[in-house]
Design a protein around this motif. Structure first.
Motif, PDB file in Angstrom:
ATOM      1  N   GLN A 177       0.829  -1.207   0.000  1.00  0.00           N
ATOM      2  CA  GLN A 177       0.000   0.000   0.000  1.00  0.00           C
ATOM      3  C   GLN A 177       0.865   1.259   0.000  1.00  0.00           C
ATOM      4  O   GLN A 177       0.459   2.294  -0.532  1.00  0.00           O
ATOM      5  CB  GLN A 177      -0.927  -0.007   1.216  1.00  0.00           C
ATOM      6  N   VAL A 178       2.040   1.172   0.592  1.00  0.00           N
ATOM      7  CA  VAL A 178       2.962   2.311   0.563  1.00  0.00           C
ATOM      8  C   VAL A 178       3.537   2.464  -0.834  1.00  0.00           C
ATOM      9  O   VAL A 178       3.560   3.562  -1.408  1.00  0.00           O
ATOM     10  CB  VAL A 178       4.096   2.128   1.589  1.00  0.00           C
ATOM     11  N   THR A 179       3.981   1.360  -1.415  1.00  0.00           N
ATOM     12  CA  THR A 179       4.582   1.391  -2.748  1.00  0.00           C
ATOM     13  C   THR A 179       3.600   1.905  -3.794  1.00  0.00           C
ATOM     14  O   THR A 179       3.967   2.693  -4.676  1.00  0.00           O
ATOM     15  CB  THR A 179       5.067  -0.017  -3.141  1.00  0.00           C
ATOM     16  N   HIS A 180       2.340   1.473  -3.700  1.00  0.00           N
ATOM     17  CA  HIS A 180       1.348   1.825  -4.712  1.00  0.00           C
ATOM     18  C   HIS A 180       0.566   3.093  -4.385  1.00  0.00           C
ATOM     19  O   HIS A 180      -0.323   3.476  -5.139  1.00  0.00           O
ATOM     20  CB  HIS A 180       0.383   0.660  -4.914  1.00  0.00           C
ATOM     21  N   GLY A 181       0.887   3.737  -3.269  1.00  0.00           N
ATOM     22  CA  GLY A 181       0.212   4.987  -2.938  1.00  0.00           C
ATOM     23  C   GLY A 181      -1.234   4.823  -2.546  1.00  0.00           C
ATOM     24  O   GLY A 181      -2.050   5.727  -2.775  1.00  0.00           O
ATOM     25  N   SER A 182      -1.589   3.697  -1.929  1.00  0.00           N
ATOM     26  CA  SER A 182      -2.967   3.472  -1.491  1.00  0.00           C
ATOM     27  C   SER A 182      -3.291   4.355  -0.290  1.00  0.00           C
ATOM     28  O   SER A 182      -2.391   4.849   0.397  1.00  0.00           O
ATOM     29  CB  SER A 182      -3.171   2.003  -1.125  1.00  0.00           C
ATOM     30  N   THR A 183      -4.571   4.513  -0.015  1.00  0.00           N
ATOM     31  CA  THR A 183      -4.990   5.373   1.092  1.00  0.00           C
ATOM     32  C   THR A 183      -4.364   4.951   2.411  1.00  0.00           C
ATOM     33  O   THR A 183      -3.917   5.783   3.207  1.00  0.00           O
ATOM     34  CB  THR A 183      -6.528   5.355   1.223  1.00  0.00           C
ATOM     35  N   GLY A 184      -4.317   3.653   2.663  1.00  0.00           N
ATOM     36  CA  GLY A 184      -3.752   3.168   3.915  1.00  0.00           C
ATOM     37  C   GLY A 184      -2.247   3.311   4.010  1.00  0.00           C
ATOM     38  O   GLY A 184      -1.666   3.101   5.086  1.00  0.00           O
ATOM     39  N   GLY A 185      -1.596   3.669   2.904  1.00  0.00           N
ATOM     40  CA  GLY A 185      -0.144   3.762   2.910  1.00  0.00           C
ATOM     41  C   GLY A 185       0.402   4.990   3.593  1.00  0.00           C
ATOM     42  O   GLY A 185       1.621   5.136   3.692  1.00  0.00           O
ATOM     43  N   VAL A 186      -0.477   5.882   4.077  1.00  0.00           N
ATOM     44  CA  VAL A 186       0.007   7.092   4.754  1.00  0.00           C
ATOM     45  C   VAL A 186       0.084   6.900   6.268  1.00  0.00           C
ATOM     46  O   VAL A 186       0.213   7.874   7.009  1.00  0.00           O
ATOM     47  CB  VAL A 186      -0.884   8.316   4.433  1.00  0.00           C
ATOM     48  N   LEU A 187       0.047   5.669   6.718  1.00  0.00           N
ATOM     49  CA  LEU A 187       0.157   5.397   8.147  1.00  0.00           C
ATOM     50  C   LEU A 187       1.419   6.054   8.705  1.00  0.00           C
ATOM     51  O   LEU A 187       2.517   5.873   8.191  1.00  0.00           O
ATOM     52  CB  LEU A 187       0.212   3.886   8.388  1.00  0.00           C
ATOM     53  N   GLY A 188       1.243   6.836   9.761  1.00  0.00           N
ATOM     54  CA  GLY A 188       2.386   7.482  10.394  1.00  0.00           C
ATOM     55  C   GLY A 188       2.646   8.895   9.924  1.00  0.00           C
ATOM     56  O   GLY A 188       3.470   9.600  10.516  1.00  0.00           O
ATOM     57  N   THR A 189       1.962   9.323   8.855  1.00  0.00           N
ATOM     58  CA  THR A 189       2.145  10.698   8.388  1.00  0.00           C
ATOM     59  C   THR A 189       0.823  11.457   8.288  1.00  0.00           C
ATOM     60  O   THR A 189       0.828  12.637   7.949  1.00  0.00           O
ATOM     61  CB  THR A 189       2.849  10.743   7.021  1.00  0.00           C
TER      62      THR A 189
END
Length: 373
Positions: A177-189
């Motif tokens: 999810q971080v690599t693909h820019g998914s909504t959940g990939g912003v965890l921590g920011t």
């Protein structure tokens, strides 16, 4: 932030030092015994990504650490896959021709080079394309056009099942999810704070906490599989990795502490549009960053004429009550809750050149605040 994290991670110093020695010993032994060329390439990937994982972890760069940990899972699965299947190993190595063909056509930025540099690079790319053309065509003939995007023939989950590694596939999907820019990939920011959503630029320590045990365990599993498949002694390295892994709770506590210092208790002040009225009636618009004490010229909003007329009426009333122009030539300023765009090419300036001291002392948003209705 990095200095605070490094200080908090001092208890891990002994394990990190032991790991450096064990990793060096293992890699020397591996290259001395390596026979499978496909495995050697994958090990190169894994070794570099593991080294990067550690660097990202010690710096608190969770987003990069997650990407490195995700890659280590792929390397683990692929190493086992090509070790077990000579045909897969041939396809893996043959796929380099695809890379070379793509590289040979990558000329987007060559126009920025001077004549000699450009000719040299064009010659290099032309040769790369010619040298890889036969292998590229042979691989397509043997495996169809699908080979360009899929050397393995099996998806990652299916490959992982072959070696009982599919239990970590959901973690791989999570990290993706971080690599693909998914909504959940912003965890921590991104975090709800005080009824608002705060977007933070900088490291995601929450992702770093997640990447630590997964990435280390993937590399530890790879070392164990290499010992079983290739006979390279991994006892010292596995022991060092296990010792480091045992320190994950300490790492987690350190990251949690640093993270608590970074997140604000209340939403930070947003940038505010400022209208400045100068003697003679000239009006200029600005965008003010009160937290940074900086201000920059802005483009007037669409309804600026209406807002300016209201502000001038207010200024006239204040003047009638005894308000005087600033002796240093600063304008009468009004904070206006409307969006404005920064004027292209304008510099950021200290706000005390525009805002009067009383205005900055009352929150730094201007001498007066009024609505837009």
């Amino acid at each position: 932030m990095e200095l605070a994290l490094l200080r908090a991670l001092l208890p891990l110093a002994e394990e990190r030092a032991a790991l450096n020695v064990a990793l060096h010993t293992f890699t020397r032994s591996y290259w001395a015994q390596a026979e499978n060329k496909a495995c050697s390439v994958i090990f190169n990937h894994a070794l570099n990504d593991f080294t990067l994982l550690l660097a990202h972890l010690w710096g608190g760069d969770g987003r990069s650490a997650i990407r490195a940990a995700r890659s280590l899972y792929e390397h683990l699965v692929n190493y086992c896959f090509v070790s077990n299947d000579p045909a897969a190993a041939d396809r893996y190595l043959g796929h380099q021709a695809v890379t070379h063909q793509i590289l040979a056509k990558s000329r987007k930025w060559l126009g920025m080079l001077d004549g000699t540099e450009k000719k040299k690079e064009e010659h290099h790319l032309n040769k790369l394309g010619r040298d890889s053309a036969k292998l590229y065509q042979d691989m397509l003939a043997a495996h169809s056009s699908k080979f360009v995007g899929d050397w393995a023939r099996l998806d990652l989950y299916s490959r992982a099942r072959l070696f009982d590694l599919h239990g970590d596939y959901d973690t791989y999907r999570l990290f993706s999810q971080v690599t693909h820019g998914s909504t959940g990939g912003v965890l921590g920011t991104v975090r709800p704070t005080g009824g608002e959503v705060v977007h933070r630029m900088g490291p995601s320590l929450e992702l770093a906490i997640m990447a630590f045990p997964e990435g280390v365990s993937y590399f530890m599993t790879l070392a164990s599989r290499i010992e079983a498949l290739n006979g390279v002694n991994a006892v010292e390295l596995v022991g060092a990795l296990d010792a480091l892994l045992s320190k994950w709770p300490d790492y987690r506590r350190a990251c949690k502490w640093v993270d608590s210092q970074l997140w604000p208790e209340n939403p930070p002040a947003s940038a505010m549009a400022i209208m400045g009225i100068f003697p003679g009636g000239r009006v200029r618009w600005y965008l003010h960053e009160s937290a940074l004490k900086l201000i920059i010229a802005a483009i007037p909003p669409d309804n600026s004429e209406f807002l300016e007329s209201k502000a001038k009426e207010q200024l006239e009333a204040s003047m009638a009550r005894g308000l005087k122009w600033d002796e240093e030539g600063r304008p009468f300023t009004v904070a206006v809750p409307v969006p404005v765009a920064v004027r292209p090419g304008a510099p950021w300036l200290p706000d005390n050149g525009i805002l009067m001291p009383r205005a900055r002392g009352t929150g730094g948003t201007g001498s007066t605040v009024f609505g837009t209705a």
